[in-house]
Design an enzyme around this catalytic site. Structure first.
Site, PDB file in Angstrom:
ATOM      1  N   GLU A 134       0.881  -1.118  -0.013  1.00 31.55           N
ATOM      2  CA  GLU A 134       0.000   0.042  -0.021  1.00 31.55           C
ATOM      3  C   GLU A 134       0.692   1.159  -0.014  1.00 31.55           C
ATOM      4  O   GLU A 134       1.836   1.516   0.801  1.00 31.55           O
ATOM      5  CB  GLU A 134      -0.752   0.217   1.346  1.00 31.55           C
ATOM      6  CG  GLU A 134      -1.919   1.262   1.218  1.00 31.55           C
ATOM      7  CD  GLU A 134      -2.996   1.085   2.481  1.00 31.55           C
ATOM      8  OE1 GLU A 134      -3.861   1.969   2.211  1.00 31.55           O
ATOM      9  OE2 GLU A 134      -3.053   0.150   3.030  1.00 31.55           O
ATOM     10  N   LYS A 157      -8.628  -0.595   0.520  1.00 30.42           N
ATOM     11  CA  LYS A 157      -9.796  -1.198   1.250  1.00 30.42           C
ATOM     12  C   LYS A 157     -10.553  -2.039   0.336  1.00 30.42           C
ATOM     13  O   LYS A 157     -11.027  -1.623  -0.560  1.00 30.42           O
ATOM     14  CB  LYS A 157     -10.484  -0.029   1.692  1.00 30.42           C
ATOM     15  CG  LYS A 157     -10.109   0.575   3.090  1.00 30.42           C
ATOM     16  CD  LYS A 157     -10.006  -0.431   4.178  1.00 30.42           C
ATOM     17  CE  LYS A 157      -9.121   0.300   5.392  1.00 30.42           C
ATOM     18  NZ  LYS A 157      -8.861  -1.041   6.179  1.00 30.42           N
TER      19      LYS A 157
END
Length: 588
Positions: free
Chosen positions: A178, A200
C-alpha cells in the site's frame, strides 16, 4: 545500519527505486512528540542539499500532528531517518539459509475478537464512527537470518513498497503493498503533485483462474467492500484538501483490483495539486496516520482503537519511506511489516470494520492476510514426482509446465536448461533396461535444481483408501494448489493403519477434493468423475492426462454422493490409474 528500499513506481512507469544505503552520515531520531516535526523539517532541508533521507514514523507519532489522536506510549523512537550521500546498488543475493524460520501465534483469542467486534458494532450504531480499522499482533520466535526472511517475504508479497531497516535496536522487514503518498513538491511558487492510494477491500485467491476471476469480480462489486473503500477515499479527499489547491482533489481511479499472490485487494487513487510553499511537515500533518489503517472519522476511530488494542502498534500502521535529493518523497503504509528484536518477532494483522461486517468473515479475512507470513515462515522447495521408465520421463512436458506455473507464482527462478541437465544427468546413472524409478525433482528459490531417484515398487490393486474423519481445511492454501515440500497439512491426514494406502479428503463444505498423494476418480451413474479444481486440490498431472483423454470429467462430488459410487481409482502420474476400494474412516 543497513537499509534496503525496493519501491515500485506508483505511477506505473519503469522508475522502480531499488537500492541500498549503508553507513549514514548522520541519523535523525525523534524520541518525543515535540521532536517529530523538527526532524521532518531537517529531512526536507537535507534533501534540498542533495542528500537521501530514508526512515520511518511509528503509528504513535500521530499526536505530534494532532493532539486529539489517541495512541499508546511508543516502544521505540517515534521517528528515525538515516541521511546518506548516495544510493548504492542492491546487494548480491546471499545463499538461502534453511535454518531461518518463524513460528507465529495469535495473541488474540477468537472469543475476544468477537467481543471486540460486538463493541465496534455498538459504537457504529451509536454514531461514534462509521468504520474502524481494528488490528492485533501476531508474535513469534525467530531464528536465522533477517535478510533471508526479508527475501522470502518479498517473494510472498512482491511488487509493492518494500523496505529493510537494521537500526541496531531492531530490524524492520516491510513488504507493504500500500502506497501512503508520493509527493513531488513544487519548485519556487509552483504547485506540487501528490498521489495517495488507499487500500480497502480484500478477497482470497481462488483455486483456479476461473475462480480467481469470479472472486475478484465479486469483491469489486460487493456493496460492503465498495462502501469500505469509498469511506476511506472520502477521508483522504478531506485530508488532502488541507494542503491542496482549491478544486484540485480528484479520484482518477476507484475500486481498482490489485492482484497479490495470496489475496486480491481493492485500491483507489486520490490526487491533488499541493499549494506552493507546502512542506513535508505539512503533508504529514494533513495525512498521518493514513485513514486506511485508522477508520473514519479518524479522531474517534483512534480513540476506540486505543481502548480495544492493548499495546502500541509500532512501525506497523506507521509509515516507511524515502525522500530523494530535491524533496521527492514516497512513503508506504507500513502494513505487512515484521519487526524483529533478537529472537522476538511481531507482525500486526487487521481489517476495516463497518456496520455490516460479520465477525466470522473478518476473522477469515485475517487468515487470508497472514498467508504471506505463513509462506515465508520456513523455507520450502517446489516439487515434482516423475516416473522414469526405460530411460523415458513419463509426462515430462506436463510436469515441467506445472513446475513453471508454481515457480511463477512463488517467485522462484526457473531455468529449464538447468532442470533438463539435472534430469539427463540422473538418467545417465540408471539402467534404462530394467526397473521403474521414482524421481523427485526439487527446485529451490534461487533456481538450484536437485534430482533424486528411488526404485519404484508396484502396488497390488485394489488399494484401500479411507475417507478422512474430519474436513481438510487447507483447501484455499497455495500449498494445496501447488506441489511443494511443505506438506504438513497433508501429513496430518496420512493413514496410520498400514493396510490403508491413502486418505480421501473433503473440504468444509462437504465436497470431495483429493487424496494426500494423488487425485481420486469415482464412477457415478456410469461416468468416471474427479473433483473440480475449485473445490481445493492439486492439479495432478495424471489427472490432467485422464481429463485430456476423455477418461475423466470434472464435477463437484459431495460426501452424500459416496453411497452411489460404483467404482474408485487412485490417479497420479507416477502410478497411473490404480483400482481402489473406499472404506469408512480408520483411526488406528
Amino acid at each position: 545500519m543497513q537499509v534496503l528500499i525496493d519501491f515500485c513506481d506508483p505511477h506505473g512507469g519503469g522508475s522502480t527505486l531499488r537500492c541500498a544505503f549503508d553507513a549514514p552520515l548522520q541519523t535523525l531520531v525523534a524520541q518525543t512528540l515535540a521532536e517529530v516535526k523538527p526532524l521532518l523539517d531537517q529531512v526536507s532541508a537535507l534533501s534540498q542539499q542533495g542528500f537521501w533521507c530514508v526512515g520511518y514514523l511509528r503509528y504513535e507519532a500521530a499526536p505530534a500532528f494532532d493532539a486529539a489522536l489517541a495512541v499508546h506510549q511508543a516502544d521505540g523512537p517515534l521517528a528515525w531517518f538515516g541521511v546518506y550521500p548516495q544510493a548504492l546498488p542492491w546487494p548480491d543475493e546471499t545463499s538461502a539459509q534453511e535454518t531461518t524460520q518463524v513460528s507465529w501465534r495469535n495473541t488474540l483469542s477468537r472469543a475476544d475478537f468477537e467481543a471486540h467486534m460486538a463493541h465496534i458494532h455498538q459504537a457504529i450504531a451509536a454514531g461514534e464512527f462509521y468504520q474502524v480499522n481494528y488490528t492485533a499482533p501476531l508474535t513469534g520466535e525467530f531464528t536465522g537470518s533477517p535478510l533471508e526472511l526479508f527475501s522470502r517475504l518479498q517473494r510472498a508479497q512482491p511488487q509493492g513498497y518494500a523496505a529493510y531497516f537494521d537500526t541496531g535496536l531492531e530490524q524492520l522487514l516491510s513488504v507493504s503493498p500500500e502506497l501512503f503518498f508520493d509527493w513531488q513538491p513544487g519548485a519556487d511558487r509552483h504547485s506540487g503533485q501528490i498521489l495517495t492510494r488507499p487500500m480497502k477491500g480484500t478477497a482470497p485467491r481462488g483455486n483456479s483462474p476461473a475462480e480467481d476471476a469470479a472472486l475478484a469480480q465479486a469483491m469489486q462489486a460487493s456493496p460492503k467492500e465498495r462502501a469500505e473503500n469509498v469511506m476511506i477515499v472520502d477521508l483522504l479527499r478531506n485530508d488532502l484538501s488541507r494542503i491542496a489547491e482549491p478544486f484540485s482533489v480528484k479520484v482518477p481511479e476507484l475500486f481498482k483490483v490489485q492482484t497479490l499472490p495470496t489475496v486480491f485487494q481493492m485500491v483507489s487513487d486520490v490526487t491533488a495539486h499541493t499549494r506552493p510553499g507546502i512542506r513535508l511537515t505539512d503533508v504529514f500533518t494533513a495525512l498521518f496516520p493514513c485513514g486506511s489503517i485508522t477508520g473514519a472519522p479518524k479522531v474517534q476511530a483512534m480513540r476506540t482503537l486505543q481502548t480495544l488494542e492493548p499495546e502500541p502498534r509500532g512501525v506497523y500502521c506507521g509509515t516507511i519511506g524515502v525522500v530523494r535529493p530535491g524533496g521527492h518523497a514516497t512513503f508506504n503504509v507500513a502494513i505487512r511489516t515484521v519487526t524483529l528484536r533478537g529472537p522476538a518477532a511481531r507482525c500486526g494483522i487487521g481489517s476495516g470494520i463497518t456496520f455490516d461486517a460479520s465477525a466470522a468473515a473478518e476473522w477469515q479475512e485475517w487468515q487470508h492476510k497472514r498467508a504471506f507470513l505463513d509462506r515465508a515462515s520456513t523455507g520450502f522447495e517446489l516439487l515434482e514426482t516423475l516416473r522414469l521408465e526405460r530411460g523415458e520421463f513419463i509426462n515430462l512436458i506436463a510436469h515441467l509446465a506445472r513446475l513453471k506455473r508454481a515457480a511463477r507464482h512463488f517467485g522462484y527462478v526457473f531455468d529449464e536448461n538447468s532442470i533438463q541437465a539435472a534430469l539427463q544427468a540422473l538418467r545417465a546413472e540408471v539402467d534404462t533396461d530394467h526397473n521403474v524409478w521414482r524421481v523427485r525433482l526439487l527446485l529451490a528459490a534461487n533456481g538450484q535444481v536437485q534430482a533424486e531417484k528411488f526404485i519404484h515398487n508396484q502396488l497390488l490393486a485394489p488399494v484401500l483408501i479411507a475417507q478422512a474423519a474430519t474436513p481438510f481445511e487447507a483447501t484455499k492454501s497455495e500449498f494445496t494448489r501447488f506441489k511443494t515440500t511443505r506438506r504438513a497439512h497433508y501429513e496430518a491426514f496420512a493413514p496410520t493403519n498400514p493396510e490403508v494406502f491413502d486418505t480421501l479428503l473433503y473440504n468444509v463444505q462437504g465436497e470431495l477434493t483429493e487424496c494426500t498423494r494423488g487425485n481420486i476418480a469415482l464412477k457415478l451413474d456410469g461416468q468416471w468423475l474427479t473433483p473440480a479444481l475449485h473445490c481445493g486440490l492439486l492439479d495432478g498431472v495424471g489427472r490432467e492426462m485422464a481429463l485430456q483423454q476423455g477418461r475423466l470429467r470434472e464435477a463437484v462430488i459431495r460426501l452424500e454422493d459416496l453411497p452411489r459410487v460404483q467404482a474408485v481409482a487412485f490417479v497420479n502420474s507416477l502410478r497411473g490409474w490404480v483400482q481402489a476400494r473406499l472404506i469408512t474412516p480408520i483411526t488406528s
